[in-house]
Write a protein that holds these residues in place. Structure first.
Motif, PDB file in Angstrom:
ATOM      1  N   VAL A 254      23.435  29.101  24.014  1.00 35.83           N
ATOM      2  CA  VAL A 254      23.035  27.534  23.713  1.00 35.83           C
ATOM      3  C   VAL A 254      24.316  27.147  23.228  1.00 35.83           C
ATOM      4  CG1 VAL A 254      21.633  25.832  22.656  1.00 35.83           C
ATOM      5  CG2 VAL A 254      20.618  27.580  23.751  1.00 35.83           C
ATOM      6  N   GLU A 255      24.885  26.097  24.105  1.00 35.46           N
ATOM      7  CA  GLU A 255      26.193  25.500  23.494  1.00 35.46           C
ATOM      8  C   GLU A 255      25.883  24.312  22.971  1.00 35.46           C
ATOM      9  OE1 GLU A 255      30.777  24.078  25.266  1.00 35.46           O
ATOM     10  OE2 GLU A 255      29.156  24.895  26.467  1.00 35.46           O
ATOM     11  N   VAL A 256      26.639  23.820  21.683  1.00 32.90           N
ATOM     12  CA  VAL A 256      26.383  22.727  20.996  1.00 32.90           C
ATOM     13  C   VAL A 256      27.732  21.861  20.641  1.00 32.90           C
ATOM     14  CG1 VAL A 256      25.338  21.487  18.934  1.00 32.90           C
ATOM     15  CG2 VAL A 256      24.443  23.556  19.901  1.00 32.90           C
ATOM     16  N   VAL A 257      28.055  20.611  20.951  1.00 34.69           N
ATOM     17  CA  VAL A 257      29.086  19.987  20.552  1.00 34.69           C
ATOM     18  C   VAL A 257      28.730  18.694  19.769  1.00 34.69           C
ATOM     19  CG1 VAL A 257      31.025  18.710  21.566  1.00 34.69           C
ATOM     20  CG2 VAL A 257      30.098  20.927  22.731  1.00 34.69           C
TER      21      VAL A 257
ATOM     22  N   VAL B 247      23.799  19.287  23.662  1.00 31.62           N
ATOM     23  CA  VAL B 247      23.113  20.490  23.581  1.00 31.62           C
ATOM     24  C   VAL B 247      22.885  21.025  25.171  1.00 31.62           C
ATOM     25  CG1 VAL B 247      21.324  22.147  22.826  1.00 31.62           C
ATOM     26  CG2 VAL B 247      22.146  19.856  21.496  1.00 31.62           C
ATOM     27  N   MET B 248      23.520  22.166  25.398  1.00 33.87           N
ATOM     28  CA  MET B 248      23.436  22.871  26.644  1.00 33.87           C
ATOM     29  C   MET B 248      22.932  24.351  26.621  1.00 33.87           C
ATOM     30  SD  MET B 248      27.161  21.073  27.218  1.00 33.87           S
ATOM     31  CE  MET B 248      27.287  21.034  25.449  1.00 33.87           C
ATOM     32  N   ASN B 249      22.063  24.319  27.548  1.00 30.59           N
ATOM     33  CA  ASN B 249      21.404  25.827  27.710  1.00 30.59           C
ATOM     34  C   ASN B 249      22.170  26.205  29.102  1.00 30.59           C
ATOM     35  OD1 ASN B 249      19.845  27.986  27.966  1.00 30.59           O
ATOM     36  ND2 ASN B 249      17.863  27.040  28.484  1.00 30.59           N
ATOM     37  N   HIS B 250      22.796  27.313  28.753  1.00 31.96           N
ATOM     38  CA  HIS B 250      23.979  28.025  29.962  1.00 31.96           C
ATOM     39  C   HIS B 250      22.616  29.136  30.605  1.00 31.96           C
ATOM     40  CE1 HIS B 250      27.761  26.156  29.553  1.00 31.96           C
ATOM     41  NE2 HIS B 250      27.244  25.935  28.175  1.00 31.96           N
ATOM     42  N   THR B 251      21.541  29.175  30.037  1.00 32.67           N
ATOM     43  CA  THR B 251      20.677  30.456  30.723  1.00 32.67           C
ATOM     44  C   THR B 251      19.661  29.999  31.400  1.00 32.67           C
ATOM     45  OG1 THR B 251      18.999  30.608  29.027  1.00 32.67           O
ATOM     46  CG2 THR B 251      21.164  31.487  28.222  1.00 32.67           C
ATOM     47  N   SER B 252      19.003  31.057  32.104  1.00 37.54           N
ATOM     48  CA  SER B 252      17.737  30.708  32.979  1.00 37.54           C
ATOM     49  C   SER B 252      16.321  30.764  32.103  1.00 37.54           C
ATOM     50  CB  SER B 252      17.720  31.792  34.097  1.00 37.54           C
ATOM     51  OG  SER B 252      17.793  33.122  33.644  1.00 37.54           O
ATOM     52  N   ASP B 253      16.695  31.076  30.791  1.00 35.39           N
ATOM     53  CA  ASP B 253      15.335  31.253  29.681  1.00 35.39           C
ATOM     54  C   ASP B 253      15.293  29.723  29.165  1.00 35.39           C
ATOM     55  OD1 ASP B 253      15.155  33.762  30.725  1.00 35.39           O
ATOM     56  OD2 ASP B 253      16.524  34.687  29.157  1.00 35.39           O
ATOM     57  N   GLU B 254      14.120  29.675  28.732  1.00 34.11           N
ATOM     58  CA  GLU B 254      13.941  28.403  27.876  1.00 34.11           C
ATOM     59  C   GLU B 254      14.407  28.719  26.563  1.00 34.11           C
ATOM     60  OE1 GLU B 254       9.621  27.043  26.028  1.00 34.11           O
ATOM     61  OE2 GLU B 254       9.850  26.033  27.690  1.00 34.11           O
TER      62      GLU B 254
ATOM     63  N   TYR C  99      18.588  25.950  31.941  1.00 37.14           N
ATOM     64  CA  TYR C  99      20.012  25.212  32.294  1.00 37.14           C
ATOM     65  C   TYR C  99      19.704  23.690  32.058  1.00 37.14           C
ATOM     66  CZ  TYR C  99      20.678  29.293  35.029  1.00 37.14           C
ATOM     67  OH  TYR C  99      20.982  30.727  35.460  1.00 37.14           O
ATOM     68  N   GLU C 100      18.838  23.127  31.105  1.00 39.40           N
ATOM     69  CA  GLU C 100      18.894  22.013  30.520  1.00 39.40           C
ATOM     70  C   GLU C 100      19.959  21.507  29.625  1.00 39.40           C
ATOM     71  OE1 GLU C 100      15.319  18.624  29.374  1.00 39.40           O
ATOM     72  OE2 GLU C 100      15.229  20.860  28.788  1.00 39.40           O
ATOM     73  N   ALA C 101      20.271  20.018  29.753  1.00 42.05           N
ATOM     74  CA  ALA C 101      21.371  19.468  28.726  1.00 42.05           C
ATOM     75  C   ALA C 101      20.749  18.221  28.033  1.00 42.05           C
ATOM     76  CB  ALA C 101      22.524  19.391  29.395  1.00 42.05           C
ATOM     77  N   LYS C 102      20.871  18.163  26.816  1.00 44.60           N
ATOM     78  CA  LYS C 102      20.497  16.798  26.289  1.00 44.60           C
ATOM     79  C   LYS C 102      21.478  16.203  25.184  1.00 44.60           C
ATOM     80  CE  LYS C 102      15.497  18.154  25.945  1.00 44.60           C
ATOM     81  NZ  LYS C 102      14.297  18.503  25.091  1.00 44.60           N
ATOM     82  N   ILE C 103      21.160  14.990  24.755  1.00 43.64           N
ATOM     83  CA  ILE C 103      21.996  14.546  23.547  1.00 43.64           C
ATOM     84  C   ILE C 103      20.725  14.260  22.563  1.00 43.64           C
ATOM     85  CG2 ILE C 103      23.364  12.320  22.831  1.00 43.64           C
ATOM     86  CD1 ILE C 103      24.676  12.220  25.319  1.00 43.64           C
ATOM     87  N   VAL C 104      21.211  14.604  21.512  1.00 41.04           N
ATOM     88  CA  VAL C 104      20.289  14.448  20.168  1.00 41.04           C
ATOM     89  C   VAL C 104      20.922  14.136  19.121  1.00 41.04           C
ATOM     90  CG1 VAL C 104      18.638  16.175  21.217  1.00 41.04           C
ATOM     91  CG2 VAL C 104      20.251  17.211  19.577  1.00 41.04           C
TER      92      VAL C 104
END
Length: 337
Positions: free
Chosen positions: A297-300, A312-319, A330-335
């Motif tokens: 999980v990458e966070v900027v 926030v970016m999930n680079h994996t195939s898992d939740e 593989y979901e990305a969000k702005i929080v």
């Protein structure tokens, strides 16, 4: 043509988020519509040759809508306290003479980049002719070519209180790819490093060096590969040494305090355990803005109107989970922070 990997649902959108998070200001997809003729018939597009809007189209559409809704945030300043110097002359020098069959310039850049990225430290990747003054930490992986104008900037940076991290094979050749007679390596840096390279060795596939932690790193041991510079210290202290009966008095990783700044020298291709330990020390003593997250999980962090937001970016195939946010594969969000 050979057809490659199909990005999973949300994955291309997540990569697009990643680009914007790190300061991309204009993004285009190749290609919009798949071709029916020519050499690129199988470079499929947002819309394929059937000309039907399906998952890929709606994913791209949703990305641009979300970026439009957050336009002010995407245009906010991208602040980096760490810079990685990607040096094209050094890359070319290793291409001419690799010195080790295991040498891969990009991989050695990544070896130094990875432990800071893992802690979600925002970093700039810059050429050596850039301005260094605005950073706290300067990472100089395998910068084998030395240039006076760059070395002068590095000295100024350290004298101003900055932290520099060198790796093995630093400042060995000049701009014309020649060695310097009568000089220890790293050439014209020995006072800055607080030592000099006494012995060198190139590793092959089945060879590693054993590294033993010293002082605050006592109990942290690991391996290193590719190459090793064995350092004779003058003013630097030894953080890791080689477990080698022939070279046990020579250092593997050193730290020298110089005119208000700090200079690290990592003398071999150290493994992740050792690189993580060194990076954590630098992060703490330089007061860098680290953000803890799950693996993958990458966070900027970005700021707007004195408020912080996270890409926030999930680079994996898992939740995955970041704080209170659930991220699908593989979901990305702005929080909001």
């Amino acid at each position: 043509d050979v057809i490659g990997y199909l990005p999973r649902p949300r994955q291309a959108k997540m990569w697009s988020y990643q680009g914007i998070a790190h300061g991309c200001s204009s993004l285009m997809y190749f290609r919009y519509r798949g071709a029916t003729k020519g050499a690129e018939q199988y470079c499929y597009g947002i819309i394929d040759q059937d000309n039907v809007k399906r998952r890929k189209f709606y994913e791209v559409q949703s990305f641009f809508k979300e970026m439009k809704d957050n336009e002010a945030l995407t245009q906010s300043e991208v602040k980096s306290d760490v810079a990685v110097v990607y040096d094209y002359e050094s890359m070319a020098s290793f291409r001419i003479q690799r010195q080790s069959f295991l040498m891969d310039y990009k991989q050695e850049v990544y070896r130094l980049y990875r432990p800071f990225y893992k802690k979600n430290i925002n970093m700039d990747v810059i050429p050596s002719d850039s301005d260094f003054d605005k950073y706290k930490v300067l990472l100089l992986p395998v910068m084998i070519v030395h240039k006076k104008e760059v070395q002068d900037k590095v000295r100024k940076f350290v004298s101003g209180g900055g932290t520099v991290v060198f790796t093995y094979r630093t400042a060995v050749k000049d701009y014309y790819n020649n060695l310097t007679l009568g000089q220890f390596n790293p050439t014209y840096y020995t006072d800055l490093v607080g030592g000099y390279v006494e012995e060198v060795e190139s590793f092959q596939d089945d060879q590693v060096a054993l590294l033993i932690g010293n002082e605050e790193f006592e109990g942290i041991n690991g391996t290193a590969t590719v190459f090793r510079d064995m350092l004779k210290t003058t003013t630097a202290k030894t953080l890791f040494k080689y477990e080698d009966e022939f070279f046990e008095d020579l250092a593997a990783v050193t730290l020298n305090e110089y005119e208000g700044g700090k200079v690290y020298y990592i003398g071999s291709g150290a493994d992740n355990t050792i690189m993580d330990a060194i990076a954590n020390k630098i992060i703490n003593e330089s007061n860098l803005d680290a953000i803890e997250s799950e693996e993958g999980v990458e966070v900027v962090r970005r700021s707007l109107n004195n408020e912080d937001y996270y890409f926030v970016m999930n680079h994996t195939s898992d939740e995955k989970k970041f704080r209170n946010e659930i991220l699908k594969a593989y979901e990305a969000k702005i929080v909001k922070a």
